[in-house]
Design an enzyme around this catalytic site. Structure first.
Site, PDB file in Angstrom:
ATOM      1  CB  CYS A  94      -0.995  -0.025   1.155  1.00 14.16           C
ATOM      2  SG  CYS A  94      -2.401   1.087   0.921  1.00 14.16           S
ATOM      3  NE  ARG A 128      -9.620   4.702   2.581  1.00 10.94           N
ATOM      4  CZ  ARG A 128      -8.503   5.391   2.442  1.00 10.94           C
ATOM      5  NH1 ARG A 128      -8.524   6.543   1.788  1.00 10.94           N
ATOM      6  NH2 ARG A 128      -7.367   4.978   2.962  1.00 10.94           N
ATOM      7  CG  HIS A 191      -3.598  -3.064   4.097  1.00 12.69           C
ATOM      8  ND1 HIS A 191      -2.370  -2.665   4.568  1.00 12.69           N
ATOM      9  CD2 HIS A 191      -4.102  -2.008   3.414  1.00 12.69           C
ATOM     10  CE1 HIS A 191      -2.143  -1.412   4.188  1.00 12.69           C
ATOM     11  NE2 HIS A 191      -3.171  -0.996   3.485  1.00 12.69           N
TER      12      HIS A 191
END
Length: 239
Positions: A94, A128, A191
């Protein structure tokens, strides 16, 4: 055999349990009798990367990225570039992934110059991109994890995607690419952390890290029943 891992900026880059990737690598080495040494490299310390077999860079928010970038660009960027070019194994997640690219454009239109170690750029999107997702690598590994990013990343010349998105968003939500792959550098938005739920990917990284010194390494198989159960739960319930 011995594996030396650099954990880059663990005090600043550790979103969503990304340090769990280090724990996974260390345990999978130890279970096979491979000595594994992890060295945390903090901001402000004087260090280079030539002695490490594997470098891990976790995720961080904008503030942490700026602090890391300032420290890297003092005199460490070239050492990291040399490690990437020499074929050292790198896993960047990320925010750590974005830092390896050329630039980041914020929502206000400000262009931030990043390390430029790899040829890609990132810009902020309005929506997002968040949720559990799945992608497949060129080695036919199905990777399952969690993404949460507003950045849209677009790959340049010489950089391949780490995989193709099967469910979810990936790099930008448009071209079905996820992550970046260059030599033995692996970048991802995954993640969760990514490696405990994807043991085949963890082992691929370990073999890539050991190869420069030991050649092609055969890793003893491990019992991955718990990891596979976690994968099934995520896939069946959330993807």
């Amino acid at each position: 055999m011995k594996l030396s891992i650099a954990h880059l900026y663990p005090d600043l880059l550790n979103l969503y349990g990304d340090s769990g990737n280090i724990l996974c690598l260390k345990k999978r080495c130890e279970w096979r009798g491979i000595e594994c040494q992890v060295t945390p490299l903090a901001s402000g310390a004087d260090f280079g990367f030539s002695k490490f077999d594997l470098i891990f860079i976790g995720g961080g928010q904008d503030r942490e990225q700026k602090l890391v970038l300032r420290d890297l660009n003092i005199k460490k960027r070239d050492s990291l570039y040399d490690a990437v070019e020499s074929g050292a194994a790198v896993l960047a997640v990320c925010g750590g992934y974005q830092l390896l690219g050329s630039s980041y454009e914020t929502a206000s239109g400000e262009r931030l110059e990043f390390t430029g170690i790899l040829d890609f750029y990132t810009c902020t999107g309005e929506k997002r991109m968040i949720g559990n997702y799945e992608f497949k690598t060129a080695e036919k590994l199905n990777i399952i994890g969690f993404e949460n990013h507003s950045g849209r990343t677009f790959l340049g010349s010489g950089v391949r995607p780490l995989g193709r998105v099967r469910r979810g968003f990936g790099n930008n939500g448009a071209d079905k690419t996820e992550g970046a792959r260059y030599k033995n550098t692996f970048c991802t938005y995954c993640h969760g952390p990514v490696l405990p739920k994807n043991p085949d990917f963890a082992d691929m990284l370990i073999k890539a890290a050991l190869a420069p010194e030991y050649g092609e390494v055969r890793l003893e198989p491990l019992d991955c029943s718990q990891e596979l159960a976690a994968r099934r739960q995520v896939r069946d319930l959330y993807i």
